[in-house]
Scaffold this motif. Structure first.
Motif, PDB file in Angstrom:
ATOM      1  N   TYR A   5      48.958  43.636  52.249  1.00 33.70           N
ATOM      2  CA  TYR A   5      47.888  43.604  51.261  1.00 33.70           C
ATOM      3  C   TYR A   5      48.164  44.695  50.231  1.00 33.70           C
ATOM      4  O   TYR A   5      48.396  45.851  50.593  1.00 33.70           O
ATOM      5  CB  TYR A   5      46.524  43.862  51.907  1.00 33.70           C
TER       6      TYR A   5
ATOM      7  N   TYR B  89      46.807  39.706  47.653  1.00 34.36           N
ATOM      8  CA  TYR B  89      45.852  40.447  46.841  1.00 34.36           C
ATOM      9  C   TYR B  89      44.399  40.143  47.212  1.00 34.36           C
ATOM     10  O   TYR B  89      43.491  40.390  46.411  1.00 34.36           O
ATOM     11  CB  TYR B  89      46.088  40.148  45.355  1.00 34.36           C
ATOM     12  N   THR B  90      44.177  39.663  48.420  1.00 33.20           N
ATOM     13  CA  THR B  90      42.826  39.303  48.854  1.00 33.20           C
ATOM     14  C   THR B  90      41.841  40.438  48.636  1.00 33.20           C
ATOM     15  O   THR B  90      40.747  40.242  48.092  1.00 33.20           O
ATOM     16  CB  THR B  90      42.832  38.899  50.339  1.00 33.20           C
ATOM     17  N   TYR B  91      42.223  41.644  49.040  1.00 28.64           N
ATOM     18  CA  TYR B  91      41.298  42.776  48.993  1.00 28.64           C
ATOM     19  C   TYR B  91      41.335  43.513  47.658  1.00 28.64           C
ATOM     20  O   TYR B  91      40.673  44.539  47.494  1.00 28.64           O
ATOM     21  CB  TYR B  91      41.589  43.739  50.137  1.00 28.64           C
ATOM     22  N   ASN B  92      42.120  42.995  46.711  1.00 28.73           N
ATOM     23  CA  ASN B  92      42.149  43.577  45.371  1.00 28.73           C
ATOM     24  C   ASN B  92      41.030  43.032  44.494  1.00 28.73           C
ATOM     25  O   ASN B  92      40.775  43.557  43.409  1.00 28.73           O
ATOM     26  CB  ASN B  92      43.503  43.285  44.722  1.00 28.73           C
ATOM     27  N   ASP B  93      40.360  42.017  44.962  1.00 35.28           N
ATOM     28  CA  ASP B  93      39.265  41.401  44.212  1.00 35.28           C
ATOM     29  C   ASP B  93      38.151  42.422  43.976  1.00 35.28           C
ATOM     30  O   ASP B  93      37.705  43.101  44.901  1.00 35.28           O
ATOM     31  CB  ASP B  93      38.728  40.207  44.996  1.00 35.28           C
ATOM     32  N   ASP B  94      37.696  42.512  42.732  1.00 37.42           N
ATOM     33  CA  ASP B  94      36.622  43.462  42.397  1.00 37.42           C
ATOM     34  C   ASP B  94      35.358  43.196  43.208  1.00 37.42           C
ATOM     35  O   ASP B  94      34.548  44.110  43.424  1.00 37.42           O
ATOM     36  CB  ASP B  94      36.289  43.391  40.910  1.00 37.42           C
ATOM     37  N   ASN B  95      35.167  41.967  43.621  1.00 36.47           N
ATOM     38  CA  ASN B  95      33.959  41.593  44.362  1.00 36.47           C
ATOM     39  C   ASN B  95      34.163  41.569  45.874  1.00 36.47           C
ATOM     40  O   ASN B  95      33.292  41.102  46.600  1.00 36.47           O
ATOM     41  CB  ASN B  95      33.466  40.215  43.894  1.00 36.47           C
ATOM     42  N   ASP B  96      35.299  42.072  46.337  1.00 33.29           N
ATOM     43  CA  ASP B  96      35.541  42.110  47.779  1.00 33.29           C
ATOM     44  C   ASP B  96      34.496  42.986  48.464  1.00 33.29           C
ATOM     45  O   ASP B  96      34.350  44.166  48.122  1.00 33.29           O
ATOM     46  CB  ASP B  96      36.939  42.665  48.069  1.00 33.29           C
TER      47      ASP B  96
ATOM     48  N   LYS C 286      44.834  47.638  38.449  1.00 33.55           N
ATOM     49  CA  LYS C 286      43.546  48.164  37.991  1.00 33.55           C
ATOM     50  C   LYS C 286      43.673  49.047  36.750  1.00 33.55           C
ATOM     51  O   LYS C 286      42.784  49.056  35.897  1.00 33.55           O
ATOM     52  CB  LYS C 286      42.874  48.982  39.098  1.00 33.55           C
TER      53      LYS C 286
END
Length: 393
Positions: free
Chosen positions: A284, A313-320, A290
């Motif tokens: 990840y 990049y699953t956990y790179n999402d701003d809304n994670d 950013k």
């Protein structure tokens, strides 16, 4: 123990405590030497969009990890002598974390002239004689007359710990720095059980050492990096990113303005159970895009050329909802507009348990992931121009 007193005959209610181009609670009010009060959050329009962003996306003023510090520091800059902050969710969490047996830690404060208090619902009702949960955009700051008389005793004890840093000086640009970091602490011993921390973050600390050894060998052979490489294993991550915050906020050994990037390694030795059915050769990546488009592009190209790891990049999402971007040591560099990449294999059943042991490390994955960090650092250290920050605040 240190006992202090705070007395006031009035409190300035600042609403959300925000000062922004799109919205401000301050106006022309002078809060020098006054006690101020603000609540969590930020204003919304009637259609549900946020006033500051103009969209459904919240701004930094209600970011869970940044909000209080932003509002508090603004009040401090304007001369307030004390801050009362109302966020019932944070109050409940803090009451658990900072209870007498919580073991929570914080950096020693150098500011002896300002108080910061989290207050609960009962305290707010007692001070303002009304419920205060939110404000509309038309709210104007107000000063209320009240009696505030506090004796505050600090029962905390001073402890000492250490960051460990090493440097390989660059041959052409020695005053520019690429920092590779991990955290050397874990949970210690609880109820007689050793919390081994092999993945969290033994995997990161040994990766830093291996990468440092590779750079040292290159320099010995006459092929050292053009920029200086800093290898930083920090303490106190599990207690609130304390070691990295001390480095960036209190004692940056090497100037932050000259720091090109931070590559932070926190758990790269295991496989996320959610990834068991897929390609095990993954990692990840969080934060690469950013602040710097270049950093993200370099990371992708280096991986394609040398290591061929699946970059997830699953956990790179701003809304994670996990908010991992704010939960490891790279964040203290990112908040200073230093481009970062956080390398992370995800959590697992042994996360923060005594069972996080070395026999469960996937050593071939650890090796290849560390190689990815090495090649990324090598490119950053040896390219002609330092990467540009094109998304910074």
């Amino acid at each position: 123990m240190e006992t202090s007193q705070l007395q006031a005959g009035e409190i300035v209610n600042l609403g959300y405590g925000i000062q922004d181009d799109a919205f401000s609670n301050y106006g022309t009010i002078d809060i020098k030497d006054k006690v101020v009060f603000f609540i969590n959050g930020e204003p919304k329009n009637a259609d549900g969009t946020y006033v500051i962003s103009g969209t459904k996306a919240a701004s930094k003023w209600s970011n869970f990890r940044e909000e209080f510090a932003l509002k508090r520091d603004l009040a401090l800059e304007k001369g307030a002598k004390a801050v009362l902050y109302y966020n019932p969710d944070v109050f409940a969490m803090a009451a658990l974390r900072y209870g007498t047996s919580s073991g929570r830690m914080s950096l020693v404060s150098t500011d002896k002239n300002m108080f910061y208090f989290l207050v609960n619902t009962q305290t707010v009702k007692a001070l303002f004689n009304k419920d205060i949960t939110s404000y509309d955009t038309s709210f104007k700051n107000e000063t209320i007359t009240t009696t505030l008389d506090l004796d505050y005793t600090n029962n905390s004890k001073a402890l000492a710990s250490e960051n460990v840093a090493a440097i390989i000086r660059g041959s052409e640009k020695p005053d520019e720095y690429v920092i590779v970091s991990a955290h050397l602490d874990h949970e210690g011993v609880k109820n007689g059980e050793v919390y081994n921390g092999a993945d969290d973050d033994g995997s990161g600390t040994v990766a830093v050492l291996e990468i440092a050894e590779a750079f040292a060998k290159a320099k010995k052979d006459g092929h050292g990096p053009k920029r200086s490489m800093v290898f930083l294993n920090v303490t106190g991550e599990e207690k609130g990113l304390l070691g990295s915050r001390h480095y960036t906020d209190n004692d940056p050994i090497f100037p932050l303005a000259n720091t090109v990037a931070n590559l932070n390694i926190d758990m790269i030795g295991r496989i996320d159970p959610k990834r068991k059915e897929g390609d095990r050769n993954y990692i990840y990546l969080i934060g690469s895009d950013k602040l710097s488009t270049e950093l993200h592009e370099i990371s992708e190209k280096v991986n394609t050329k040398y290591t061929n790891v699946e970059l997830d990049y699953t956990y790179n999402d701003d809304n994670d909802p996990n908010r991992f971007y704010y939960r490891s040591d790279h964040y203290n560099f990112a908040k200073n507009n230093i481009p970062v990449i956080f390398y992370f294999n995800g959590t697992h059943d042994d996360y923060h348990r005594p069972s996080d042991t070395p026999d469960k490390i996937e050593y071939d994955l650890l090796e290849n992931r560390a190689r990815l960090v090495f090649y990324t650092a090598w490119e950053l250290a040896n390219r002609d121009e330092r990467i540009k920050v094109d998304k910074g605040e």
